[in-house]
Scaffold this motif. Structure first.
Motif, short mmCIF file in Angstrom:
data_model
loop_
_atom_site.label_atom_id
_atom_site.label_comp_id
_atom_site.label_asym_id
_atom_site.label_seq_id
_atom_site.Cartn_x
_atom_site.Cartn_y
_atom_site.Cartn_z
N HIS A 26 0.84 -1.21 0.00
CA HIS A 26 0.00 0.00 0.00
C HIS A 26 0.87 1.26 0.00
O HIS A 26 0.64 2.19 -0.78
CB HIS A 26 -0.90 -0.01 1.22
CG HIS A 26 -1.62 1.28 1.48
ND1 HIS A 26 -2.71 1.70 0.75
CD2 HIS A 26 -1.40 2.26 2.42
CE1 HIS A 26 -3.12 2.87 1.20
NE2 HIS A 26 -2.34 3.23 2.21
N LYS B 5 1.45 4.11 -3.01
CA LYS B 5 1.22 5.52 -2.75
C LYS B 5 2.46 6.37 -3.04
O LYS B 5 2.46 7.58 -2.79
CB LYS B 5 0.80 5.73 -1.29
CG LYS B 5 -0.55 5.11 -0.94
CD LYS B 5 -1.69 5.79 -1.70
CE LYS B 5 -3.03 5.20 -1.31
NZ LYS B 5 -4.15 5.88 -2.01
N VAL C 155 1.38 4.17 8.44
CA VAL C 155 0.34 3.13 8.59
C VAL C 155 0.59 2.39 9.89
O VAL C 155 1.72 2.00 10.19
CB VAL C 155 0.35 2.14 7.41
CG1 VAL C 155 -0.72 1.06 7.62
CG2 VAL C 155 0.11 2.86 6.09
N THR D 16 -4.24 5.38 8.81
CA THR D 16 -4.48 4.12 8.11
C THR D 16 -4.01 2.98 9.01
O THR D 16 -2.94 3.07 9.62
CB THR D 16 -3.71 4.09 6.79
OG1 THR D 16 -4.21 5.14 5.94
CG2 THR D 16 -3.88 2.74 6.08
N GLU E 55 -7.99 2.28 4.95
CA GLU E 55 -7.23 3.44 4.46
C GLU E 55 -7.82 4.74 5.00
O GLU E 55 -9.02 4.99 4.90
CB GLU E 55 -7.23 3.46 2.93
CG GLU E 55 -6.36 4.55 2.35
CD GLU E 55 -6.24 4.49 0.83
OE1 GLU E 55 -5.77 5.47 0.24
OE2 GLU E 55 -6.64 3.46 0.25
N SER F 244 -2.10 8.08 4.94
CA SER F 244 -1.38 7.52 3.79
C SER F 244 -2.05 7.89 2.48
O SER F 244 -1.84 7.23 1.45
CB SER F 244 -1.31 5.99 3.91
OG SER F 244 -2.62 5.42 3.81
#
Length: 355
Positions: A177, A181, A277, A293, A335, A339
């Motif tokens: 993830h 990003k 995260v 997140t 999410e 993030s």
């Protein structure tokens, strides 16, 4: 000061001029005892301050209707939620739960195992300490055919039922993830590798980096208990010199929140300059700014499955030897803003030019 004498069913029987067996049956709501007699016995029991001896009844019936539950810390969101669900589910089936916390001390965990065995519990569920690598102090339960279930923090090859989260997938999903990003330099703050959770999450982190051809750097991984104090110390090392990372994967939300606060002191913008995260989807992650997140581990679902596993094992013949079996609870990335993809903002004027 005289020692208090406990009243027994013998005392009730003598007061009411009834047989001991009649009193016993009345207290246990036996269908052959009249409602009038039951009410009379219960009234006298209350008057005398009689308390039923659950331990003695358990010895007679070979069942205590009591389950042992050992967790690292009841104050943490994840084990607290699981413990509540386990207790409520087992209560629906007539069981009481003795909840104990090891405080992540192996010494306390060993002592609790001995104490709970002596208490004649019908089954035991355990989430082990961070440092439990030898599970032999639980052998006494296996050897005596007492159902044993490990959850969340679990052994890898111990002959017992295991209910765990998909921590490898969690570590992989978080890392991928962050890469998707735009992060290319991702720090991972992990718990100690003596614990199954963090072995799997680190493996997921490494494999996601490998898939996306990002070099793994030992200097970008930290292993310690996931406390606020340790997270602050890790931040001092991470941000001591540049280049600073553009992404952080924290193995719990306490650490993620601490990193967010540290970044504010450095005037680092989240998520513009660095993305964060966390893990476990603690309620705090949803109310802090920016929201964090995190990975939902579905603690209620895990609690339900642990309770179901205990009930199932207790219904099996006591002669059945316990074998290793594994049940995996899913995870889901939630999410949030910490993030989010950042888009450059354009300055536009709302005023029209007048010709």
């Amino acid at each position: 000061m005289s020692k208090r004498t406990e009243k027994t069913i013998v005392d009730i029987a003598e007061e009411l001029k009834l047989s001991i067996s009649t009193v016993s049956r009345a207290l246990n709501n036996h269908p052959n005892i009249s409602v009038k007699t039951k009410e009379k016995v219960k009234k006298m029991a209350n008057k005398l301050g009689y308390r039923p001896n659950a331990m003695a009844a358990g010895l007679r019936n070979s069942k205590s209707r009591t389950i042992g539950l050992v967790v690292p810390r009841i104050s943490m969101f994840f084990p607290a939620t699981i413990s509540t669900v386990i207790q409520n589910k087992l209560y629906e089936h007539g069981y009481h739960v003795l909840i104990c916390q090891s405080n992540d001390s192996l010494e306390q965990e060993i002592a609790l195992a001995e104490t709970l065995y002596s208490t004649r519990i019908d089954a035991l569920a355990v989430s082990s300490t961070l440092y439990t690598t030898d599970f032999s102090h639980f052998d006494i339960f296996k050897d005596n055919n007492i159902p044993l279930v490990f959850f969340d923090r679990v052994p890898k090859d111990y002959q017992a039922k295991v209910v765990r989260g998909d921590d490898y997938l969690g570590g992989y999903t978080v890392t991928e993830h962050l890469i998707e990003k735009g992060c290319k330099d991702i720090v991972h703050i992990s718990g100690p590798l003596t614990c199954s959770l963090y072995v799997d999450r680190v493996a997921g982190y490494k494999n996601a980096l490998r898939k996306h051809k990002i070099p793994f750097k030992k200097s970008r991984v930290f292993y310690h208990e996931l406390t606020k104090e340790n997270a602050q110390q890790a931040c001092e090392k991470i941000f001591a010199k540049q280049p600073w990372p553009d992404g952080v994967f924290a193995a719990n939300d306490t650490t993620a929140i601490t990193i967010l606060e540290y970044c504010r002191k450095l005037n680092l913008r989240v998520p513009e300059d660095i993305k964060i995260v966390g893990y476990s989807n603690d309620p705090r992650a949803e109310i802090i700014t920016p929201t964090i997140t995190s990975v939902d581990q579905f603690p209620s679902l895990m609690g339900e499955r642990v309770a179901a596993a205990l009930l199932d094992l207790m219904q099996q013949p006591v002669s059945n030897p316990q074998r290793y079996s594994e049940e995996i609870v899913p995870i889901k990335l939630i999410e949030r803003a910490s993030s989010a993809t950042t888009v450059a903002t354009r300055k536009t004027s709302s005023k029209k030019k007048v010709k």
